[in-house]
Structures are given as C-alpha cells and as structure tokens.
Scaffold this motif. Structure first.
Motif, PDB file in Angstrom:
ATOM      1  N   ALA B  11       0.979  -1.303   0.069  1.00 55.71           N
ATOM      2  CA  ALA B  11      -0.068  -0.042   0.183  1.00 55.71           C
ATOM      3  C   ALA B  11       0.950   1.234  -0.140  1.00 55.71           C
ATOM      4  O   ALA B  11       1.787   1.472   0.975  1.00 55.71           O
ATOM      5  CB  ALA B  11      -0.850  -0.062   1.234  1.00 55.71           C
ATOM      6  N   LEU B  12       0.782   1.993  -0.982  1.00 54.74           N
ATOM      7  CA  LEU B  12       1.453   3.091  -1.113  1.00 54.74           C
ATOM      8  C   LEU B  12       0.742   4.350  -0.412  1.00 54.74           C
ATOM      9  O   LEU B  12      -0.423   4.544  -1.196  1.00 54.74           O
ATOM     10  CB  LEU B  12       1.802   3.661  -2.705  1.00 54.74           C
ATOM     11  N   ALA B  13       1.144   5.153   0.629  1.00 54.66           N
ATOM     12  CA  ALA B  13       0.385   5.813   1.341  1.00 54.66           C
ATOM     13  C   ALA B  13       1.390   7.091   1.639  1.00 54.66           C
ATOM     14  O   ALA B  13       1.234   7.668   2.741  1.00 54.66           O
ATOM     15  CB  ALA B  13      -0.308   5.304   2.671  1.00 54.66           C
ATOM     16  N   ASP B  14       2.348   7.263   0.855  1.00 57.83           N
ATOM     17  CA  ASP B  14       3.472   8.259   1.387  1.00 57.83           C
ATOM     18  C   ASP B  14       2.932   9.675   1.961  1.00 57.83           C
ATOM     19  O   ASP B  14       2.013  10.061   0.743  1.00 57.83           O
ATOM     20  CB  ASP B  14       4.453   8.374   0.110  1.00 57.83           C
ATOM     21  N   GLY B  15       3.397   9.939   2.875  1.00 56.88           N
ATOM     22  CA  GLY B  15       2.965  11.233   3.070  1.00 56.88           C
ATOM     23  C   GLY B  15       1.518  11.567   3.771  1.00 56.88           C
ATOM     24  O   GLY B  15       1.008  12.671   4.187  1.00 56.88           O
ATOM     25  N   GLY B  16       0.866  10.367   3.929  1.00 60.24           N
ATOM     26  CA  GLY B  16      -0.784  10.541   4.392  1.00 60.24           C
ATOM     27  C   GLY B  16      -0.901   9.345   5.165  1.00 60.24           C
ATOM     28  O   GLY B  16      -2.171   8.966   4.909  1.00 60.24           O
ATOM     29  N   PHE B  17      -0.021   8.471   5.794  1.00 60.21           N
ATOM     30  CA  PHE B  17      -0.684   7.268   6.310  1.00 60.21           C
ATOM     31  C   PHE B  17      -1.094   7.593   7.747  1.00 60.21           C
ATOM     32  O   PHE B  17      -0.432   7.446   8.632  1.00 60.21           O
ATOM     33  CB  PHE B  17       0.389   6.290   6.344  1.00 60.21           C
ATOM     34  N   ASP B  18      -2.171   7.902   8.018  1.00 58.29           N
ATOM     35  CA  ASP B  18      -2.891   8.091   9.165  1.00 58.29           C
ATOM     36  C   ASP B  18      -4.413   7.784   9.001  1.00 58.29           C
ATOM     37  O   ASP B  18      -5.026   7.541   7.675  1.00 58.29           O
ATOM     38  CB  ASP B  18      -2.583   9.553   9.906  1.00 58.29           C
ATOM     39  N   LEU B  19      -5.045   7.606  10.069  1.00 60.02           N
ATOM     40  CA  LEU B  19      -6.538   7.297   9.975  1.00 60.02           C
ATOM     41  C   LEU B  19      -7.409   8.147   9.178  1.00 60.02           C
ATOM     42  O   LEU B  19      -8.290   7.808   8.476  1.00 60.02           O
ATOM     43  CB  LEU B  19      -7.018   7.314  11.464  1.00 60.02           C
ATOM     44  N   LEU B  20      -6.953   9.473   9.200  1.00 60.89           N
ATOM     45  CA  LEU B  20      -8.018  10.285   8.281  1.00 60.89           C
ATOM     46  C   LEU B  20      -7.654  10.194   6.866  1.00 60.89           C
ATOM     47  O   LEU B  20      -8.555  10.317   5.994  1.00 60.89           O
ATOM     48  CB  LEU B  20      -7.755  11.680   9.031  1.00 60.89           C
ATOM     49  N   GLU B  21      -6.181  10.140   6.391  1.00 59.72           N
ATOM     50  CA  GLU B  21      -5.857  10.354   5.180  1.00 59.72           C
ATOM     51  C   GLU B  21      -5.726   9.158   4.373  1.00 59.72           C
ATOM     52  O   GLU B  21      -5.951   8.999   3.354  1.00 59.72           O
ATOM     53  CB  GLU B  21      -4.440  11.117   5.050  1.00 59.72           C
ATOM     54  N   ALA B  22      -5.594   8.007   5.174  1.00 60.14           N
ATOM     55  CA  ALA B  22      -5.266   6.614   4.453  1.00 60.14           C
ATOM     56  C   ALA B  22      -6.523   5.840   4.479  1.00 60.14           C
ATOM     57  O   ALA B  22      -6.504   4.741   4.655  1.00 60.14           O
ATOM     58  CB  ALA B  22      -4.096   6.085   4.749  1.00 60.14           C
ATOM     59  N   LYS B  23      -7.528   6.309   4.337  1.00 61.75           N
ATOM     60  CA  LYS B  23      -8.849   5.664   4.286  1.00 61.75           C
ATOM     61  C   LYS B  23      -8.917   4.491   3.636  1.00 61.75           C
ATOM     62  O   LYS B  23      -9.373   3.318   4.088  1.00 61.75           O
ATOM     63  CB  LYS B  23     -10.008   6.628   3.907  1.00 61.75           C
ATOM     64  N   THR B  24      -8.415   4.384   2.255  1.00 59.70           N
ATOM     65  CA  THR B  24      -8.396   2.970   1.627  1.00 59.70           C
ATOM     66  C   THR B  24      -7.650   2.218   1.955  1.00 59.70           C
ATOM     67  O   THR B  24      -7.747   0.785   2.154  1.00 59.70           O
ATOM     68  CB  THR B  24      -8.044   3.627  -0.082  1.00 59.70           C
ATOM     69  N   ALA B  25      -6.366   2.369   2.460  1.00 59.76           N
ATOM     70  CA  ALA B  25      -5.413   1.558   3.011  1.00 59.76           C
ATOM     71  C   ALA B  25      -6.094   1.003   4.302  1.00 59.76           C
ATOM     72  O   ALA B  25      -5.737  -0.285   4.353  1.00 59.76           O
ATOM     73  CB  ALA B  25      -4.051   2.468   3.136  1.00 59.76           C
ATOM     74  N   VAL B  26      -6.428   1.888   5.040  1.00 62.04           N
ATOM     75  CA  VAL B  26      -7.103   1.307   6.247  1.00 62.04           C
ATOM     76  C   VAL B  26      -8.064   0.405   5.789  1.00 62.04           C
ATOM     77  O   VAL B  26      -8.305  -0.944   6.653  1.00 62.04           O
ATOM     78  CB  VAL B  26      -7.532   2.456   7.240  1.00 62.04           C
ATOM     79  N   GLY B  27      -9.092   0.522   5.216  1.00 55.13           N
ATOM     80  CA  GLY B  27     -10.215  -0.254   4.770  1.00 55.13           C
ATOM     81  C   GLY B  27      -9.883  -1.494   4.234  1.00 55.13           C
ATOM     82  O   GLY B  27     -10.328  -2.766   4.708  1.00 55.13           O
ATOM     83  N   VAL B  28      -8.682  -1.550   3.245  1.00 55.08           N
ATOM     84  CA  VAL B  28      -8.334  -2.823   2.796  1.00 55.08           C
ATOM     85  C   VAL B  28      -7.706  -3.663   3.754  1.00 55.08           C
ATOM     86  O   VAL B  28      -7.887  -4.813   3.920  1.00 55.08           O
ATOM     87  CB  VAL B  28      -7.546  -2.478   1.449  1.00 55.08           C
ATOM     88  N   ILE B  29      -6.865  -2.919   4.795  1.00 53.57           N
ATOM     89  CA  ILE B  29      -6.080  -3.692   5.653  1.00 53.57           C
ATOM     90  C   ILE B  29      -6.932  -4.267   6.763  1.00 53.57           C
ATOM     91  O   ILE B  29      -6.954  -5.649   7.022  1.00 53.57           O
ATOM     92  CB  ILE B  29      -5.346  -2.719   6.515  1.00 53.57           C
ATOM     93  N   ARG B  30      -8.151  -3.790   6.925  1.00 55.71           N
ATOM     94  CA  ARG B  30      -9.282  -4.238   7.902  1.00 55.71           C
ATOM     95  C   ARG B  30     -10.030  -5.328   7.373  1.00 55.71           C
ATOM     96  O   ARG B  30     -10.591  -6.207   7.995  1.00 55.71           O
ATOM     97  CB  ARG B  30      -9.939  -2.986   8.496  1.00 55.71           C
ATOM     98  N   TYR B  31     -10.495  -5.006   6.046  1.00 54.43           N
ATOM     99  CA  TYR B  31     -11.790  -5.738   5.371  1.00 54.43           C
ATOM    100  C   TYR B  31     -11.508  -6.761   4.262  1.00 54.43           C
ATOM    101  O   TYR B  31     -12.079  -7.639   4.096  1.00 54.43           O
ATOM    102  CB  TYR B  31     -12.885  -4.924   5.073  1.00 54.43           C
ATOM    103  N   ALA B  32     -10.338  -6.415   3.538  1.00 51.17           N
ATOM    104  CA  ALA B  32     -10.193  -7.086   2.217  1.00 51.17           C
ATOM    105  C   ALA B  32      -9.530  -8.564   2.643  1.00 51.17           C
ATOM    106  O   ALA B  32      -8.846  -8.797   3.601  1.00 51.17           O
ATOM    107  CB  ALA B  32      -9.460  -6.333   1.444  1.00 51.17           C
TER     108      ALA B  32
END
Lengths: 360, 360
Positions: B11-32
């Motif tokens: 997951a490329l989330a450079d510069g924005g890996f936190d709960l507010l910014e990285a919504k897609t990364a968090v969702g995929v980590i949690r549910y995919a």
C-alpha cells in the motif's frame, strides 16, 4: 461560429414543442438577443410559436428543417431546443441535423450527448465548414468547493424550485433585468444549457462530476463577483432541479452549497401537485421553505424571501388567487414575474440587500 | 490482474498514512481478503501499521516501494491507498509506481486520476505486462433515478454521516458481516473506491456526472436486490459525504434519494466538532436527525434508527461516555462498532426490519 448578435436561429424541437419540453427553445425565444426565425415540430406545423407556448408571435412552426430553410434561406444556426430526459439525441433528428450542417448552419446543442464527439455528425460539420457548440460541455476543472463564495460583498440570490421546469431560470433572468433597469449592478449566473445560450457564458453544472459540482457552482459565482463586486450589487444564480426531486436533488444541493446564496426565491408552477414524471406529491410552501432552511442553516443560512409563481395557462383570476394564496401561506411577497412583472420580487431582493448591508 | 484471494499488496500511502488520510489503506487492511504485506510512508518508516492506525499488527511501514519489494519479493499488487483531496496523483509517486510495475506488480488505483489513461504510466504497464485497475472508473450509464428502488422486499439501510471519514463504510461493513453471521441474507453495497476494492464490485458514485448520480446509486441497490430478494433480507449501502458538507453534500443527497433507504444509521466521529478542512461547526445529533428527516420525508421517509460512533483514540471511559451521550441526546441505540462490536446496531436493524415486515 457566428457570434452572438449575428445568428438567425432555426429551433429543432420535433416531438416536444411545448412549455414543459422545449425549455431551451422557449428561453432562447424569450431572452436571447438573436432571433429564432422558425421552430421545427411536425405536431404543431402551420401554427405560430405563440399559439403553442405563448411567446414568439411571429415565429412560424414548420414540419422539417427543409421547410424552415425554404422559408428562411438566411438562417445560419440550428438550435437543438429540446432537452429530452437523459439528454440522448433522438435518432430521428440526425438526418435533419446533417441537412442543416450541409446547408451551412452552425449547430448549438443543449443535449447531454456531445455532437462534436459524434462519429457521424462531427465529420459532416468539418466537411461543411460549420461549428458545433456543445453548450453542456463543462470545463475540466476538478475542484472541491471550499466556501470561497461565502462572504462576498454583493448579495447572492439563488432561485430554487418545487420541481424541474417551474421557472427558476426565467425568474433569475427577470429579476436580473429589472435590477439593471433600476440601475443596480447585477449579474445573471447561467448554470444550465439554456441560460448559457442566452447569456453566452456559464457552466452546465448537472454535467459536472458530482464530487466537483459544488466547486463548479462556486467558480461561477466568483466569476460573477468580478463584475458585481460592491456591497450594493447583486448576483442572480439560475437554480437547477429541486431538493425534493428524486433524480436531480443532488445537483440542487451542490448548487445551493457551492453558490452560497444569501437568500432564495422559491419558484413553483401553480397548478402542479406532483413531481413531473413521478408520482410524488410536491410539499406545501411551508414544508418547502423549512426543507431549504434545514439544508442551508448548517453551511450558510439563506432564507426564502419571495415566491415566484408560474401561472401559465391559468385564467387571470385564478392566477391572482394563486399569488394571494402563496403570500397568505408564507407571509412572503409573491408574483408571476412573466404575467404580472417581477417588481414584487425585485422589491424583496432590494429590501433584503439593504437589510444585509445594514447588518454587516 | 491477479484475482481476489491471490493478491499480496503493497500500500503506497506516502505522506498521508494516518486514519484520516489513508482511508483506503485502512479499509483494505481491515476488511479485504488479500493481505497487505507492507505500507510505504517515509514519515512512519520503521513502525508497524498498528502503531499508526491501530490495525495491521504485523505490517511493516517502509520508506519506499524499493524497500517494500526487498522485504517482500513475492508482493504482486501495488495499492494507491491515499485519496488526496481532489484525487490528483502526487507527482512524487510516479517514479515509485513505475518501479513497481516494472517489478511485475499490478496497480489498484483509488484516485480520481485514471492511471490507465496516463500518458507516462499506461505504456509502462503495457510493456511490463501488468494491469492497472482504476477503481473509480464508472460505467457510462446515463440514467436518471426513477424511484425503482422505492419498494423492494428487502430492508435497505444507508449509513449517513456528520462529515466525511467518520465511519460510514466501516459501519455498513460491520453491520453486514454480523447480519450474515446471524444467518441473515445481507449484501454490502460499495459506493466508493475502498468499498469497491474490498467487495470487488460497486461504483464510485462521486465520480458520476451529477445528473445521473442518483441513478447510479439506484442501479447498485437493484443489483444487490437480486441477492437480497426476500422481505427478511437486508441491503447495507455504504454512505458518502454528509448533507452538511459544503463540497460533497450533493453526492450525499443523490445517494439518499437514489438508494431509497428504509432507514438510516447516523455515523459521527465523537471528538470532531467541525467539518474537516472547513471552519463550519458540525450540528447536534438532534439537528442532524431533523435535517435527514426533512430531506427523506418528501421522497421516501427513512428514519435514523441508530448512531454509530467512531471513538478512535479516545480513552475507554470517554468512549463509553460518548456512546451514552449519543443515546441520551437521541433516544437511539448507539455504539462504536469497531471498539465495542456492532451488536447494538444490528439489533436495531433487525428490529426495524421486523417492524417494517409487520406493517406491510
């Protein structure tokens, strides 16, 4: 394309030339500076435009583009004046559009389907050396609204409605025109294809990707604010759709929150009781006003300050009664700006502007 | 593209890996169902994902795609996990995306900017024999909503919110999952790029032309109704935006009127008092509920039946107090479905479904 002021227009409205369906043709006939020399609609051929829609006294309705060209060989522009649901080009129109382009006519197209992208029509236009203007084509600006229009010096007025096609554009045009006649600086902001064709600028906001629709509305108001820049100036924004319309309500809310009006004029067709093409009842004036209050309050409060009624087709006494009832039910000024003139609306707008200036 | 179940994701989330910014990364980590094997973000390199966002225990955060590939040579998919405002591809990401594609990784892209149309990136993908999936690309169906989803047998539940990024997708996913665990037939309807990546279908409705956004939402619900077809089935629609968000409210209203829910779950981040990135206060629960009532009543009434709170980062006692306050202020069941489990929400949904069935 011939510039505004030099066009002689044939309006193609085949199968839908009436007040509800031919909104673009009616608006251009009523408000544009270029003349419509003929309307094409088989169903009403032989009549005058005024017989069908109450405006356009001397404009003949004919059965085909060929008949229109025979009658007016100096016509130089074909207007696609009907906006069918979904905006798709009726197949039956293609042959007539080709005929017009080959006769040297430019095409002004208000449909969702872009003719300049059309595999059949675009090459015909190129070969004929004519221009296709797709008025709904929107700029590719992908900007989320950021409330920049929330605190402009000028008073921003948006027309909202109980449904589609109730008079939001006409009301904004009539109020804008009378404000200017009263020597106020006022700018009409076109947000749909007909307004764009009349005013020569604007953006068809229902064609914008929904994430950016409010941003597009905001950009239009900021553009108008360059001209209407002072505290006693006005910006009249053309409304779209209705908050209670099942298909288009999102466009309406984007426009409300993006254009950030200071006040609203509520438009309604007096005889209409249901959302057109749906079986949903139109709420009362009181409910419509409270729905708009609920949605504007948390972002930027904007009261409804007047009611604009479309009383087309009603006997005069019924129209007067409808206006009186609107005022009785809401306590607000009301009128039909086409039948009775927009003075009552403009008085309300000017009074609101003065009160707003005094409270700042 | 490798099918779901066979992907190993960076997951490329450079510069924005936190709960507010990285919504897609968090969702995929949690549910995919496919594992995220590394997250790329220079600012948090050296940590574990769980240190930053509270989920993803064993997932390392590294400084670059190169570092991720060195650690996990078997990774086969690059996910662009941040959805920056406006959705434009950050210039600094291009080199890393090229590197990943040349190493044989497919790309799943949740941004507005379509990489498969990109003049630099598309040829690299073709040369490397990898696939770019632009999850926001929407079908070209131009259909105005026509209320066809108004009277389905199944109970349709939509999550709505006080703002963006408050838990609307997670709430719908959690309620859907527990309903299925309770042996109900339930279908999750993805309306945004993360939901689509998790569920493998859906449409990013904020990418649809605004005239047709409600129609697109309606189509999604009709698709779900093929599976959730019985009167005791459920359809859980992922909400978008907020009716009180100045930029995205139109998307929200299109989704409400198009998906035509029978009931709403109101989602809110407990510590948030202003619309994120704006200076507008978030209304009270009571005001939010009455705004939603005002907008649903004229088209299809849909009561708020429960409150879903996001209490991330709060001490446990504060989270419990926030839940208790939500119930006290509204009289509705409330919980944080991530912290305390979604049982209270699912109980409310099932009770509503039973009452609805009995009243038909």
């Amino acid at each position: 394309m011939r510039p505004r002021g030099e066009r002689r227009i044939i309006a193609l409205a085949d199968g839908g030339f009436d007040l509800l369906e031919a909104k673009t043709a009616v608006g251009v006939i009523r408000y544009a500076i270029d003349p419509v020399v003929a309307v094409v609609d088989q169903a009403h051929a032989g009549k005058r435009a005024s017989d069908v829609i109450g405006v356009g006294d001397l404009i003949p309705v004919v059965a085909s583009v060929g008949d229109a060209l025979a009658l007016h060989p100096d016509a130089n522009t074909l207007l696609l004046g009907t906006a069918p649901r979904g905006g798709v080009l009726p197949a039956s129109w293609r042959a007539q559009i080709v005929q017009a382009m080959r006769a040297g006519l430019d095409v002004i197209n208000g449909l969702h389907a872009f003719l300049s992208d059309d595999a059949e029509l675009a090459p015909v236009a190129a070969a004929a050396g004519v221009t296709i203007w797709d008025a709904r084509r929107v700029p590719d600006a992908h900007r989320v609204a950021d409330t920049r229009a929330h605190a402009l010096p000028a008073t921003v007025i948006l027309t909202v409605g109980s449904d589609c096609n109730v008079g939001k554009m006409s009301t904004a045009l009539e109020v804008d025109a009378l404000l200017r006649k009263r020597e106020r600086t006022s700018v009409f902001v076109p947000t749909g294809q007909t307004g764009i064709m009349i005013a020569g600028w604007g953006a068809s906001i229902d064609e914008v990707i929904s994430d950016f629709t409010a941003g597009a509305a905001e950009d239009l108001v900021m553009e108008a604010a360059k001209v209407a820049a002072a505290a006693d100036d006005f910006i009249l924004v053309e409304g779209q759709g209705s908050l209670v319309h099942p298909g288009y309500s999102g466009v309406t809310l984007s426009l409300i929150h993006g254009s950030a009006p200071d006040a609203l004029i509520l438009c309604h067709q007096a005889t209409r009781t249901q959302i057109r093409r749906y079986t949903l009842p139109i709420p009362s004036y009181a409910d419509l006003i409270s729905i708009h209050r609920a949605l504007t309050a948390p972002v930027k409060p904007a009261p409804v300050i007047a009611i604009s009624l479309n009383t087309h087709g009603m006997p005069d006494a019924d129209a007067r009664a409808a206006v009186a009832r609107a005022t009785a039910e809401t306590g607000l000024p009301a009128t039909d700006p086409i039948r009775f003139g927009p003075d009552a609306l403009v008085d309300a707008v000017e009074a609101f502007g003065r009160a707003r200036a005094n409270s700042r």
